[in-house]
Design a protein around this motif. Structure first.
Motif, short mmCIF file in Angstrom:
data_model
loop_
_atom_site.label_atom_id
_atom_site.label_comp_id
_atom_site.label_asym_id
_atom_site.label_seq_id
_atom_site.Cartn_x
_atom_site.Cartn_y
_atom_site.Cartn_z
N THR A 1 5.10 0.74 8.99
CA THR A 1 3.72 0.75 8.47
C THR A 1 3.68 1.04 6.98
OG1 THR A 1 3.35 3.13 8.86
CG2 THR A 1 2.94 1.63 10.71
N GLN A 2 4.81 1.39 6.39
CA GLN A 2 4.85 1.88 5.01
C GLN A 2 5.17 0.79 4.01
OE1 GLN A 2 6.07 6.51 5.89
NE2 GLN A 2 7.22 5.35 4.44
N ALA A 3 5.37 1.20 2.76
CA ALA A 3 5.71 0.28 1.69
C ALA A 3 7.20 -0.03 1.74
CB ALA A 3 5.32 0.88 0.35
N ASP B 1 0.86 -1.18 0.00
CA ASP B 1 0.00 0.00 0.00
C ASP B 1 0.90 1.23 0.00
OD1 ASP B 1 -1.81 2.02 0.33
OD2 ASP B 1 -2.70 1.24 2.17
N TYR B 2 1.06 1.84 -1.17
CA TYR B 2 1.96 2.99 -1.30
C TYR B 2 1.31 4.31 -0.86
CZ TYR B 2 4.76 -0.33 -3.91
OH TYR B 2 5.48 -1.43 -4.27
N SER B 3 0.05 4.25 -0.45
CA SER B 3 -0.62 5.48 0.00
C SER B 3 -0.28 5.82 1.45
CB SER B 3 -2.15 5.33 -0.13
OG SER B 3 -2.66 4.36 0.77
N VAL B 4 0.29 4.88 2.20
CA VAL B 4 0.62 5.12 3.61
C VAL B 4 1.78 6.10 3.72
CG1 VAL B 4 1.37 4.08 5.77
CG2 VAL B 4 -0.21 2.84 4.27
N ASN C 1 4.30 6.76 -1.68
CA ASN C 1 5.23 6.85 -0.56
C ASN C 1 6.02 5.56 -0.39
OD1 ASN C 1 4.25 9.50 0.64
ND2 ASN C 1 2.36 8.32 0.64
N PHE C 2 7.34 5.69 -0.31
CA PHE C 2 8.19 4.53 -0.06
C PHE C 2 8.75 4.60 1.35
CE2 PHE C 2 8.58 5.03 -4.72
CZ PHE C 2 8.21 3.75 -5.12
N GLY C 3 8.79 3.43 2.03
CA GLY C 3 9.46 3.32 3.32
C GLY C 3 10.90 2.89 3.10
N ASP C 4 11.30 1.78 3.71
CA ASP C 4 12.66 1.26 3.56
C ASP C 4 12.74 0.40 2.29
OD1 ASP C 4 13.27 2.47 5.96
OD2 ASP C 4 13.12 0.62 7.14
#
Length: 218
Positions: free
Chosen positions: A25-27, A14-17, A46-49
């Motif tokens: 909690t992110q992508a 889910d790239y909207s997080v 949105n990208f996380g790690d």
């Protein structure tokens, strides 16, 4: 290990997080490959790690209304990104942002072949920044050509506790239609820009960022 990286498709995320202060909690992705990520005109990407990830085309489309303003959807890197490759980062009417506001990020040892920002502009949209949020570390990356219709921007935010570092990156042609600026209280003294190189650096209004150019050899 090399075979796994090439053949393993990235799982659905889910790239909207958007919450850089809670990157779990992110992508988050690692050791995988994906041809294209698009938002279908519905949210920021949105990208996380990201670790050892290969993505062909990241494409943000569409606009949304926030108060009196119409804005384009952005592409945001909000975690630790390392050893990854992107063929093209494209936002029709939004920005490319390195940073997660109050929680700084690290974008290191990656390659980005092309960046295109803000070229659609359906009218009344102020988008297309190449933006470094306060406290972001962007180091040892290889960028191809960067084209943006708005600003080359260093953006202040609340909560960041470290210097913004833009060091030892290589670029192709950097073509910025508008200006280079420090925004929302970002202090030039809190930005370390050094050891960067590019083919050429062209901005519509470079007057606000003389020290930026000192950190580039073009």
């Amino acid at each position: 290990k090399r075979k796994l990286r090439i053949t393993c498709k990235c799982p659905r995320r889910d790239y909207s997080v958007s919450n850089a202060c809670q990157p779990w909690t992110q992508a988050n992705l690692s050791n995988c490959i994906k041809g294209e990520i698009t938002n279908d005109g519905a949210y920021e990407i949105n990208f996380g790690d990201l670790t050892n990830v290969q993505i062909g085309h990241v494409h943000a489309t569409g606009t949304y209304v926030e108060g009196p303003d119409t804005k384009g959807y952005d592409i945001d890197f909000q975690g630790d990104v390392t050893g990854s490759h992107f063929c093209e980062l494209e936002s029709d009417e939004g920005d490319l942002e390195f940073g997660g506001e109050a929680c700084p990020i690290h974008f290191s040892s990656n390659s980005v072949m092309n960046v295109n920002l803000g070229w659609v502009n359906t009218g009344g949209v102020k988008g297309g920044d190449f933006k470094f949020e306060e406290g972001a570390w962007v180091t040892n990356n290889s960028f191809g050509d960067v084209a943006a219709t708005d600003d080359f921007q260093f953006n202040g935010s609340t909560g960041a506790i470290r210097t913004t570092v833009i060091v030892d990156n290589s670029f192709g042609v950097i073509d910025i239609d508008d200006e280079c600026n420090y925004n929302n209280g970002q202090d030039p003294a809190d930005v370390d820009i050094s050891g960067n190189g590019c083919t050429s650096l062209d901005m519509g209004d470079p007057s606000d960022c003389g020290d930026v150019f000192a950190g580039f050899s073009c």
